[in-house]
Design a protein around this motif. Structure first.
Motif, PDB file in Angstrom:
ATOM      1  N   GLN A  81       1.924   3.639 -11.872  1.00  0.00           N
ATOM      2  CA  GLN A  81       3.355   3.959 -11.761  1.00  0.00           C
ATOM      3  C   GLN A  81       3.801   4.743 -12.997  1.00  0.00           C
ATOM      4  OE1 GLN A  81       5.455   2.577  -9.092  1.00  0.00           O
ATOM      5  NE2 GLN A  81       6.976   4.052  -9.845  1.00  0.00           N
ATOM      6  N   TYR A 229       9.972   8.420  -3.561  1.00  0.00           N
ATOM      7  CA  TYR A 229       9.088   7.767  -2.589  1.00  0.00           C
ATOM      8  C   TYR A 229       7.631   8.068  -2.929  1.00  0.00           C
ATOM      9  CZ  TYR A 229       7.069   5.961   1.613  1.00  0.00           C
ATOM     10  OH  TYR A 229       6.306   5.214   2.470  1.00  0.00           O
ATOM     11  N   ARG A 232       6.149   5.968  -5.755  1.00  0.00           N
ATOM     12  CA  ARG A 232       5.800   4.593  -5.381  1.00  0.00           C
ATOM     13  C   ARG A 232       4.533   4.569  -4.534  1.00  0.00           C
ATOM     14  NH1 ARG A 232      11.315   4.466  -4.619  1.00  0.00           N
ATOM     15  NH2 ARG A 232      11.163   4.532  -2.353  1.00  0.00           N
ATOM     16  N   SER A 236       0.939   2.771  -5.491  1.00  0.00           N
ATOM     17  CA  SER A 236       0.461   1.642  -4.672  1.00  0.00           C
ATOM     18  C   SER A 236      -1.008   1.831  -4.277  1.00  0.00           C
ATOM     19  CB  SER A 236       1.325   1.487  -3.421  1.00  0.00           C
ATOM     20  OG  SER A 236       1.055   2.548  -2.521  1.00  0.00           O
TER      21      SER A 236
END
Ligand code: CAA
Length: 259
Positions: A81, A229, A232, A236
């Motif tokens: 991140q 978006y 993230r 992930s």
């Protein structure tokens, strides 16, 4: 201010700044140090009232061969991140740079390298340049803006093909889809990019800034939400088998075995 892996040079009139990523031993792949240096160099160029900025890579082989896979292969989701934020910050700084920016693409521009090129206002490429968002073959997705900026530039169909298949386009093909504005013989690239930058720098600076800011307005809103978006989703994937396998395979120089 000086940096080990980035240089910032000015033309005689001190109107055009050239930011060169200088890690040729790793094909100018971007690690933390280099991204931080790029951010500082961009701020220095803006403070110096650059009226145009050229971004290029050192050596004959690469513009930027992407994010540094050896660095990022063992990142956790939380670390990925932060890593994504760092790269996004530099791409955003290029996009928001107060004067027009020109990517002089002098070789491989993969993954994060393609993303830095498409965050620039204009792209001039050497005939031998090859560009692509190749992240899918590492078990991840573009992490520094391509899911939003690439379709804006080349259209949805071409962007999806490039991102889904990790397609690598030669300079001529990239120009055909609108990714490169101009393709020139390798030996001419530096001069052609510098001439374009000089032409821009000679125009009225206040109007130029207003033109860029107005053109950038259309990116506000939906692109900002999309970039968030993407950050993230990119992070992930660092919790998956395929990310580990894809990046281990690159480092070990073998074919990956995805799930
Ligand atoms: N990260 C780290 N090191 C890299 C690198 C990268 N992205 N690209 C190249 N290098 C290193 C190689 O590991 C090699 O180092 P060693 O000599 O220490 O082994 C050196 O640069 C020269 O590379 P090659 O020997 O591989 O050179 P080549 O001419 O055979 O191949 C290439 C060139 C096709 C560009 C190949 O290096 C390659 O495929 N690189 C990876 C490209 C890539 O997938 N980039 C996307 C990264 S993911 C990303 O950017 C995510 C994001 O959106 C944030």
């Amino acid at each position: 201010m000086t940096w080990d892996t980035v240089s910032l040079d000015w033309n005689d009139a001190e109107t055009v700044a050239t930011l060169t990523v200088d890690r040729p031993e790793a094909l100018n792949a971007l690690n933390v140090e280099t991204l931080e240096a790029m951010g500082e160099a961009l701020a220095t160029a803006a403070d110096g009232d650059a009226r145009a900025l050229v971004l290029t890579g050192a050596g004959d082989d690469a513009f930027i061969a992407g994010a540094d896979i050896k660095y990022m292969k063992d990142l956790s989701v939380a670390e990925a991140q932060e890593w994504g934020e760092l790269g996004h910050g530099v791409a955003d700084a290029l996009e928001a740079f107060p004067a027009p920016t020109i990517a002089a693409v002098n070789g491989y521009a993969f993954g994060g390298g393609c993303e830095m090129a498409i965050a620039c206002d204009l792209r001039v490429a050497a005939e031998s340049a090859i560009i692509g968002n190749t992240e899918i073959d590492l078990g991840i997705i573009p992490g520094w803006g391509a899911t939003q900026r690439l379709p804006e530039l080349v259209g949805d169909e071409v962007a999806r093909r490039m991102i889904y298949l990790g397609e690598r386009l030669d300079a001529e093909s990239a120009a055909e889809v609108g990714l490169f504005g101009k393709v020139v013989p390798d030996d001419d690239l530096e001069v052609v990019a510098a001439e374009l930058a000089e032409r821009i720098a000679e125009k009225p600076a206040v109007a130029m800034r207003a033109a860029k800011q107005s053109l950038n307005q259309r990116l506000e809103g939906s692109q900002a939400a999309g970039l968030d978006y993407e950050k993230r989703a990119f992070a992930s994937l660092f919790g998956t088998h395929d990310q580990r396998e894809g990046m281990d395979a690159f480092v070990e120089d073998r074919e990956p075995e995805f799930e």
